[in-house]
Structure formats: structure tokens, C-alpha cells
Scaffold this motif. Structure first.
Motif, short mmCIF file in Angstrom:
data_model
loop_
_atom_site.label_atom_id
_atom_site.label_comp_id
_atom_site.label_asym_id
_atom_site.label_seq_id
_atom_site.Cartn_x
_atom_site.Cartn_y
_atom_site.Cartn_z
N LEU A 208 39.43 -14.17 56.54
CA LEU A 208 38.52 -13.83 55.45
C LEU A 208 39.28 -13.25 54.26
N ALA A 209 40.30 -12.44 54.51
CA ALA A 209 41.11 -11.91 53.42
C ALA A 209 41.84 -13.04 52.69
N VAL B 54 40.83 -16.17 52.47
CA VAL B 54 39.83 -16.92 51.71
C VAL B 54 39.52 -16.21 50.40
N ALA B 55 39.40 -14.89 50.45
CA ALA B 55 39.09 -14.12 49.24
C ALA B 55 40.19 -14.28 48.20
N VAL B 56 41.45 -14.15 48.62
CA VAL B 56 42.57 -14.30 47.69
C VAL B 56 42.68 -15.74 47.20
N GLY C 182 40.36 -17.96 46.67
CA GLY C 182 39.40 -18.27 45.62
C GLY C 182 39.92 -17.88 44.24
N ILE C 183 40.58 -16.73 44.16
CA ILE C 183 41.15 -16.28 42.89
C ILE C 183 42.31 -17.17 42.47
N TYR D 9 34.81 -21.84 42.90
CA TYR D 9 33.75 -21.12 43.61
C TYR D 9 33.28 -21.89 44.85
N TRP E 294 34.69 -20.58 48.15
CA TRP E 294 33.97 -19.48 48.79
C TRP E 294 32.66 -19.95 49.40
N TRP F 195 42.87 -21.98 55.27
CA TRP F 195 42.07 -20.97 54.58
C TRP F 195 42.52 -20.70 53.15
#
Length: 424
Positions: free
Chosen positions: A34-35, A37-39, A41-42, A57, A60, A392
Motif C-alpha cells: 500500500l505504501a 501504491v501511494a508513492v 501514484g505521485i 489517478y 489508485w 505495485w
């Protein structure tokens, strides 16, 4: 004072509630993906700052859908899939065959099927289907004799061939890595694993260091004589196979491959020989990673990423954007995260209730880590471009869903597995 006391009691009651909420949650298994995936996206948004479209987007959104599927799968015991493994395998083979008939072509490969306006890549889902089938077969028929190799090799050959002819060399290599690791985990001796890989090494030596074959080929014959039954026959067959690969590889290289195919396999050794063609991706990727330095330029601040020097950077070359914008520190943290995730998967496999569950987790771990190693080596110039995404982190709808489905299957084994044994 009474009001203050009531507030303290309220907060003290909230703390155990939060603990109960996280109790039983495998933070390492869920937290690391999950971490990432978050990075990611940016990073994908950074690669599209000058693009006429914006799909960052969606990374995500697909991850949220995949997370929902994973949470559902985590609650289902893995044994319930065993009666359906042949049905899943048949559906997988049918989908791969459908690609040859109604498939959509992109980037030189016919690997997708359009379903309701979305391009779905069956080869990604085929990896999980193959793992479920191989786990069931190897759990009942572990590789303890040479004849035991026939069944799993035959089963994996069908999806491997269908993916290879798309052509999708990268994904086809994943099938081979998964097969070897799962057979080794099922009990196959390490010497047999080396013998299975030895023709590949003979082919490489024939094209790079031919004189080394003088020692390598006899060594493999001795290994076969010591580790296999019918010792004389095993050693003789090994010598023949090694000789075929050693002598056939130079001919195949000169006459069986086209010029651009040979260049793609060797370009990483010296990408400067074609800086505007086959070596362009590799040169720009290594320059981007190197420009990040220790701490990087900062998220959304990469100069090479902004100017889109690397085509399709949001997919297979997302690690180059990571290296530029987060530097050596950020890249190292991602690598460490994958290592910790693999370590956690090995723990889960070791505590599984059955051989079938253990083999599924090991197969998924082999699939993920092979992709990680190949993708990162490709982006830093230590391997050829193969088109394998980084789990991911790379943008890809089918790959993201498959990664989370795999995570859900592993979480199911972790949830229903044996508790760790205490040594003190």
C-alpha cells in the motif's frame, strides 16, 4: 476536573479500540504494497506533467478495487480453490488462445483482450492460475524422482508457449522462474535445479567465454552422475544436451535471430552503440537515476521526468522516476521493502497448514521477486529490456489486480496458518 477526567477516560478507551482494530492485521504484508501504491501514484503523476492526458489517478482507483478483492480473498481458506484448479487452468488457457484470435495489439505484442472498453491482459492472470494448479500437483506429487519432472513441466509449457508467441518474452520468463522455485520448494534436490539451468549457462558461455565450456560441461556430467539414477546414462545424456546448446547457440545467434532481436538482448552491455535507437531507454534511465543523487530532486520535481525523456516511463521504467525524485535513499527503501515482503512471504509459507498453501505462497513470492529483480536490473542498465512491470509501482490495470489478488491469497494463508512457535 470532572470534565478533564471524562476526556481522559474517553481517550484511554479509544486506544484499546484502535489496538483491537489493528489486531490480527499483517502490517508488513499489507503495509509495504500500500505504501508503494501511494508513492507510485505521485510518481506516475510526475511523469505526466507535460502529457496531454492524465491517467495517474487510475493507478489508485485500480489499487482500491484490487484491495477490495484481496480483502475478500483473505477471508476464504485456500483449500476451497483446490477442486476448481483445473477449471481455472482451463479458463486461463482458453483466454490465452482467445488473444490469438480477438486480441488487441500494442507495443509490438498481441497480449490484450478488449472487454467493455477496457484492455485486459490474460497473461497476467495466467500466472496466478498456473501457480494454483502447480501447487495442487506438486503437493500430491512432489519432485522426488526424475520422472516427477514431466507432469509440472508439461502443465506449465502450455501457458508458457501461448504467452511466448504473443510475443511476450518477459512474462514467459516469469512462468519458468515460478516453475523452478516451486519444484525446488516441493523437495527437488538443489543439484537437479542446477542441472535444469545448466543448458542456459552453457548457451551463455558459448557466446561469451567459449573456453570455459571445457570445465563447465564435464562438471555438469559429474553432477548428473552423482545426483541422478542410471548414472552412466544420466552423465551421457547431460553431455549431449550441454554439447547441443554449446554448439547450437552460436548458429542460432547468427542465423535464427534478426538483427534487432540480437541488439535488444545485448544492448544493455553497451547502450552507447545506438544512443538514439535501441540504447535510448537504457541511457536515459540510468542518467535519470544517477541525477537523483542521494536524496533526489523531490517528488514532482524531476527534470528528466518533466521533459519526458523516457517514453512509457510510467509503466516499465517507473523505477527511473523513483531514482530521480527520491534518490538513492528512496530507491534503497523500495528495494528493502521488497526484501522484507519476501521475507514475510517465506515466513507465511513456513507456517502454512498444508503443502498446497505453502507452495502457493512460495510461487507468488517467486513471481513477484523475479519481476522486481528483472525490472530494476533493466532500469539501471544491468539487464536487457524485457517489458516486465515493477509490482505495485508500474502503471498497469491487469498487473495491479493480479498483484492484489496474489496478496489476498497469501493473506488467507497467513490468517489460517499455524501460530509461530516460541523458543522461550
Amino acid at each position: 476536573m470532572a470534565l478533564l477526567g471524562s476526556r481522559r477516560s474517553m481517550f484511554s478507551a479509544a486506544k484499546p479500540a484502535r489496538r483491537r482494530l489493528l489486531e490480527g492485521v499483517d502490517l508488513m504484508l499489507w503495509g509495504i504494497p500500500l505504501a508503494m501504491v501511494a508513492v507510485a501514484g505521485i510518481l506516475i503523476a510526475s511523469t505526466q506533467r507535460q502529457a496531454p492526458y492524465a491517467i495517474w489517478y487510475q493507478h489508485w482507483i485500480i489499487a482500491a478495487v484490487g484491495l477490495g478483492l484481496a480483502l475478500v480473498l483473505a477471508r476464504i481458506p485456500l483449500e476451497r480453490y483446490q477442486p476448481f484448479r483445473w477449471l481455472i487452468y482451463g479458463a486461463m488457457v482458453a483466454s490465452l488462445m482467445a488473444v490469438r484470435v480477438v486480441g488487441v495489439s500494442a507495443l509490438g505484442a498481441q497480449s490484450w483482450i478488449n472487454i467493455a472498453g477496457f484492455n485486459v491482459q490474460p497473461s497476467e492472470f495466467a500466472k496466478v492460475a498456473a501457480i494454483l494448479l502447480l501447487a495442487g500437483v506438486l503437493a500430491r506429487h512432489p519432485v522426488e524422482r526424475p520422472v516427477d519432472l514431466i507432469r509440472p513441466v508439461a502443465m506449465i509449457s502450455v501457458p508458457w508457449l501461448l504467452v511466448f508467441v504473443q510475443p511476450d518474452l518477459g512474462t514467459s520468463l516469469v512462468f519458468g522462474a515460478v516453475l523452478l522455485v516451486m519444484m525446488f520448494w516441493s523437495g527437488m534436490p538443489g543439484a537437479w535445479l542446477l542441472l535444469l539451468l545448466s543448458p542456459l549457462f552453457s548457451a551463455i558461455l558459448a557466446g561469451t567465454i567459449p573456453w570455459a565450456l571445457v570445465a563447465w560441461v564435464p562438471a555438469m556430467a559429474v553432477l548428473a552422475w552423482r545426483s541422478l539414477p542410471w548414472k552412466s546414462l544420466a552423465a551421457s545424456v547431460t553431455l549431449v544436451i550441454q554439447g547441443m546448446f554449446a554448439l547450437g547457440t552460436p548458429w542460432l545467434w547468427a542465423h535464427g535471430l534478426k538483427e534487432h532481436q540480437r541488439a535488444r538482448l545485448t544492448m544493455f552491455l553497451d547502450p552507447s552503440q545506438d544512443p538514439l535507437g535501441g540504447g535510448y531507454h537504457l541511457l536515459q534511465s540510468t542518467v535519470g537515476i544517477g541525477s537523483g543523487g542521494l536524496w533526489g530532486t523531490g517528488l514532482m520535481q524531476g527534470h528528466l521526468t518533466l521533459l519526458r525523456f523516457i517514453p512509457e516511463q510510467h509503466t516499465d521504467f517507473i523505477f527511473s522516476a523513483l531514482g530521480e525524485e527520491t534518490g538513492f535513499i528512496g530507491s534503497t527503501l523500495v528495494v528493502v521493502g521488497f526484501v522484507l515482503l519476501m521475507w514475510r512471504l517465506l515466513q507465511i509459507a513456513g507456517r502454512a497448514r498444508s503443502d498446497y498453501e505453502s507452495l502457493v505462497v512460495v510461487g507468488i513470492g517467486a513471481m513477484l521477486m523475479f519481476q522486481v529483480v528483472v525490472n530494476i536490473n533493466m532500469t539501471i542498465g544491468l539487464g536487457p529490456i524485457t517489458g516486465i512491470p515493477l509490482p505495485w509501482l508500474s502503471y498497469g490495470r491487469s498487473a495491479m489486480l493480479v498483484n492484489f489478488i496474489s496478496l489476498g491469497l497469501c493473506a488467507s494463508v497467513s490468517r489460517h496458518g499455524r501460530p509461530p512457535q516460541r523458543r522461550w
